[in-house]
Design a protein around this motif. Sequence first.
Motif, PDB file in Angstrom:
ATOM      1  N   ASN A  13      -3.082  -4.210 -11.823  1.00 27.54           N
ATOM      2  CA  ASN A  13      -2.678  -2.964 -11.538  1.00 27.54           C
ATOM      3  C   ASN A  13      -1.462  -2.239 -12.298  1.00 27.54           C
ATOM      4  OD1 ASN A  13      -4.420  -3.070  -9.359  1.00 27.54           O
ATOM      5  ND2 ASN A  13      -2.708  -4.074  -7.949  1.00 27.54           N
ATOM      6  N   SER A  14      -0.948  -2.869 -13.094  1.00 33.03           N
ATOM      7  CA  SER A  14       0.022  -2.524 -13.936  1.00 33.03           C
ATOM      8  C   SER A  14      -0.723  -1.985 -15.204  1.00 33.03           C
ATOM      9  CB  SER A  14       1.051  -3.469 -14.375  1.00 33.03           C
ATOM     10  OG  SER A  14       1.906  -3.127 -15.403  1.00 33.03           O
ATOM     11  N   TRP A  15       0.032  -0.838 -15.656  1.00 36.72           N
ATOM     12  CA  TRP A  15      -0.295  -0.109 -17.027  1.00 36.72           C
ATOM     13  C   TRP A  15      -0.116  -0.878 -18.345  1.00 36.72           C
ATOM     14  CZ3 TRP A  15       2.632   1.395 -21.067  1.00 36.72           C
ATOM     15  CH2 TRP A  15       3.980   1.534 -20.887  1.00 36.72           C
ATOM     16  N   ILE A  16       0.965  -1.688 -18.094  1.00 30.65           N
ATOM     17  CA  ILE A  16       1.338  -2.746 -19.263  1.00 30.65           C
ATOM     18  C   ILE A  16       0.227  -3.844 -19.520  1.00 30.65           C
ATOM     19  CG2 ILE A  16       3.381  -4.258 -19.913  1.00 30.65           C
ATOM     20  CD1 ILE A  16       5.230  -2.766 -18.361  1.00 30.65           C
ATOM     21  N   PRO A  18      -3.185  -3.915 -19.123  1.00 30.34           N
ATOM     22  CA  PRO A  18      -4.302  -3.581 -19.641  1.00 30.34           C
ATOM     23  C   PRO A  18      -3.944  -2.911 -21.087  1.00 30.34           C
ATOM     24  CG  PRO A  18      -3.896  -2.143 -18.036  1.00 30.34           C
ATOM     25  CD  PRO A  18      -2.937  -3.420 -17.763  1.00 30.34           C
ATOM     26  N   THR A  19      -2.879  -2.301 -21.150  1.00 36.71           N
ATOM     27  CA  THR A  19      -2.439  -1.810 -22.666  1.00 36.71           C
ATOM     28  C   THR A  19      -2.214  -2.618 -23.523  1.00 36.71           C
ATOM     29  OG1 THR A  19      -1.288   0.165 -21.449  1.00 36.71           O
ATOM     30  CG2 THR A  19      -0.615  -0.281 -23.716  1.00 36.71           C
ATOM     31  N   VAL A  20      -1.446  -3.857 -23.271  1.00 33.81           N
ATOM     32  CA  VAL A  20      -1.179  -4.680 -24.272  1.00 33.81           C
ATOM     33  C   VAL A  20      -2.408  -5.636 -24.712  1.00 33.81           C
ATOM     34  CG1 VAL A  20      -0.053  -7.099 -24.332  1.00 33.81           C
ATOM     35  CG2 VAL A  20       1.102  -5.406 -23.220  1.00 33.81           C
ATOM     36  N   ILE A  21      -3.303  -5.888 -23.624  1.00 31.46           N
ATOM     37  CA  ILE A  21      -4.671  -6.506 -24.155  1.00 31.46           C
ATOM     38  C   ILE A  21      -5.240  -5.432 -25.119  1.00 31.46           C
ATOM     39  CG2 ILE A  21      -6.837  -7.515 -22.948  1.00 31.46           C
ATOM     40  CD1 ILE A  21      -4.631  -9.216 -22.430  1.00 31.46           C
ATOM     41  N   LEU A  22      -5.484  -4.247 -24.654  1.00 31.30           N
ATOM     42  CA  LEU A  22      -6.291  -3.315 -25.324  1.00 31.30           C
ATOM     43  C   LEU A  22      -5.705  -3.174 -26.823  1.00 31.30           C
ATOM     44  CD1 LEU A  22      -8.886  -1.428 -24.983  1.00 31.30           C
ATOM     45  CD2 LEU A  22      -7.341   0.389 -24.654  1.00 31.30           C
ATOM     46  N   CYS A  23      -4.613  -3.107 -26.907  1.00 29.75           N
ATOM     47  CA  CYS A  23      -3.775  -2.788 -28.199  1.00 29.75           C
ATOM     48  C   CYS A  23      -4.169  -4.194 -29.066  1.00 29.75           C
ATOM     49  CB  CYS A  23      -2.322  -2.642 -28.046  1.00 29.75           C
ATOM     50  SG  CYS A  23      -1.951  -0.945 -27.574  1.00 29.75           S
ATOM     51  N   SER A  24      -3.950  -5.257 -28.428  1.00 29.39           N
ATOM     52  CA  SER A  24      -4.279  -6.705 -29.067  1.00 29.39           C
ATOM     53  C   SER A  24      -5.613  -6.552 -29.698  1.00 29.39           C
ATOM     54  CB  SER A  24      -3.953  -7.844 -28.154  1.00 29.39           C
ATOM     55  OG  SER A  24      -2.714  -7.793 -28.057  1.00 29.39           O
ATOM     56  N   PHE A  25      -6.523  -6.092 -28.751  1.00 25.45           N
ATOM     57  CA  PHE A  25      -8.011  -6.057 -29.274  1.00 25.45           C
ATOM     58  C   PHE A  25      -8.143  -5.145 -30.248  1.00 25.45           C
ATOM     59  CE2 PHE A  25     -11.817  -3.699 -29.098  1.00 25.45           C
ATOM     60  CZ  PHE A  25     -13.003  -4.586 -29.268  1.00 25.45           C
ATOM     61  N   GLY A  26      -7.441  -4.076 -30.279  1.00 26.54           N
ATOM     62  CA  GLY A  26      -7.386  -2.868 -31.473  1.00 26.54           C
ATOM     63  C   GLY A  26      -6.807  -3.534 -32.523  1.00 26.54           C
ATOM     64  N   PHE A  27      -5.962  -4.251 -32.473  1.00 29.43           N
ATOM     65  CA  PHE A  27      -5.354  -5.040 -33.846  1.00 29.43           C
ATOM     66  C   PHE A  27      -6.230  -5.990 -34.369  1.00 29.43           C
ATOM     67  CE2 PHE A  27      -2.690  -8.154 -35.849  1.00 29.43           C
ATOM     68  CZ  PHE A  27      -1.823  -7.294 -36.879  1.00 29.43           C
ATOM     69  N   PHE A  28      -6.784  -6.835 -33.593  1.00 27.73           N
ATOM     70  CA  PHE A  28      -7.602  -8.168 -34.206  1.00 27.73           C
ATOM     71  C   PHE A  28      -8.988  -7.541 -34.762  1.00 27.73           C
ATOM     72  CE2 PHE A  28      -4.413 -10.544 -32.125  1.00 27.73           C
ATOM     73  CZ  PHE A  28      -4.158 -11.422 -32.979  1.00 27.73           C
ATOM     74  N   SER A  29      -9.347  -6.399 -33.858  1.00 25.94           N
ATOM     75  CA  SER A  29     -10.692  -5.805 -34.378  1.00 25.94           C
ATOM     76  C   SER A  29     -10.742  -4.873 -35.769  1.00 25.94           C
ATOM     77  CB  SER A  29     -11.249  -4.814 -33.456  1.00 25.94           C
ATOM     78  OG  SER A  29     -10.510  -3.977 -33.273  1.00 25.94           O
ATOM     79  N   MET A  30      -9.411  -4.506 -36.009  1.00 34.05           N
ATOM     80  CA  MET A  30      -9.206  -3.778 -37.370  1.00 34.05           C
ATOM     81  C   MET A  30      -8.409  -4.636 -38.360  1.00 34.05           C
ATOM     82  SD  MET A  30     -10.184  -0.748 -37.025  1.00 34.05           S
ATOM     83  CE  MET A  30      -9.629   0.017 -38.445  1.00 34.05           C
ATOM     84  N   MET A  31      -8.045  -5.889 -37.916  1.00 33.67           N
ATOM     85  CA  MET A  31      -7.415  -6.919 -39.122  1.00 33.67           C
ATOM     86  C   MET A  31      -8.609  -7.490 -39.940  1.00 33.67           C
ATOM     87  SD  MET A  31      -4.663  -7.926 -39.954  1.00 33.67           S
ATOM     88  CE  MET A  31      -3.806  -9.416 -41.001  1.00 33.67           C
ATOM     89  N   ARG A  32      -9.177  -6.634 -40.906  1.00 31.04           N
ATOM     90  CA  ARG A  32     -10.464  -7.124 -41.268  1.00 31.04           C
ATOM     91  C   ARG A  32     -10.150  -6.929 -43.017  1.00 31.04           C
ATOM     92  NH1 ARG A  32     -13.085  -3.173 -37.837  1.00 31.04           N
ATOM     93  NH2 ARG A  32     -13.403  -1.961 -39.660  1.00 31.04           N
TER      94      ARG A  32
END
Length: 494
Positions: A13-16, A18-32
């Motif tokens: 229920n916290s915005w923190i 999902p934001t941390v998970i989504l940003c981590s996903f974005g980082f590793f998906s672009m770390m190519r």
Amino acid sequence: MTAMDCFRTSASNSWIFPTVILCSFGFFSMMRPSEPFLIPYLSGPDKNLTSTEITNEILPVWTYSYLALLLPVFVLTDYVCYKPVIILQGISFIVTWLLLLFGQGVGAMQAVEFVFGMVSATEVAYYAYIYSVVSPEHYQRVSSYCRSVTLVAYTVASVLAQLLVSLANLSYFYLHVMSLISVSVAFTLSLFLPMPKKSMFFHAKPSKEVLPKPLGMDAALGEAQEDHETVQQKSHSISGNPERSQLGSQKTENVVLKNFVQWFQDLKECYSSKRLFYWSLWWAFSTAGFNQVLNYIQILWDHKAPSQDSSIYNGAVEAIATFGGALAAFAVGHVKVAWDLLGELALAIFSIISAGSLFLMHYTPSIWVSYTGYLIFKSSYMLLITVAVFQIAINLSVERYALVFGINTFTALVIQTIMTMIVVDPRGLNLAISIQFLVYGSYFAVIAGIFLMRSIYILYSLKCQKKVQRLPTIQSPAKSHAEEPVNTILSTKL
């Protein structure tokens, strides 16, 4: 309720969280790290593909598949509430790099481009997901986090790749292994994202449902009531009542039809604004040209400085270009400009700069001058696309912005597909790579001309309006007499 359940509930229920998970996903998906050196990898000893095969048979598949998948994925993304599509993107990343590592021949690399088209089409879920799990007051902050982390990841990956290639003489194959590991981590992280309970269109909740639930016992009773209703709904569906099932299917069809009608009305209202229409027009045409340049720039670099015969610095150039674009985009937010008045003039000027940089890349024999032209081109585009996004979104709700973003992206892909079919495809003109960039430069020159004429027209109209306002108002006696109050006229006559 156990301590673990409490943690999951509070985290979800916290915005923190999902934001941390989504940003981590974005980082590793672009770390190519392999991406800046894709063309040298394909044309090198690992794949032994010719420049003609890469340019005319392999790379166009990405454009075609992206266009074919974008609209279905856009609708599906909202219908299934984002998370499944983000997971699908993670799977597509893994399949892409497995094919790059172990596939051989033109057919396998065409499959790579097709699957990567799925990656590109599902990217909309990454940026739309956060609006369904955080409250509106966090939108701006979370959006900036999600976009910034991808720029940082791409920059870090490009620098790392350049250092490993130049200093450690690492094979391109192992750069792809590193990319596979990174996207696999991204896929694993996507599994931990909380599942949204609402979306922008198909599962949008009324305002009364968005209000926070009461705390304590009332909240527990509310959740129990929801669970009880859910069980009842499931039991009714399992009982197999045909009338209820038919009514449910008709209701679903009506909801879908209602959503599409609402989308059409919203788009019609949005594009009725001339200002929004012209910014969207520039967005679509420029994005089409930008994607086309990015898709084929490594082919041009390999043509001017073959990777087998010389040292290449694609990773460093991509890192500098991304960082420069990020700085330019950041500077836009701190510079006060009357975009209503000068916005279209800025579009014209920077389109001229883009055209000039592409002409420079075409005519120069120097790889370093070509690198410089690319830095200018990418930075100017990233600066203006930031302004365009802001100008379009400033007066729109999240739902309407998502629609306009989707339509603009789809229009850009249609234009890019037409460009690919005419310029690149063997069934079209099948132009050499150097001539292609002459065409792309001319394309941006036409865009610049259109917006230059438009900005001149706007400035001329404003000048004429000021002249009209400055003209002295000379009233004739009859007119001034007619404009006097009725009581004054009557008293004069009396």
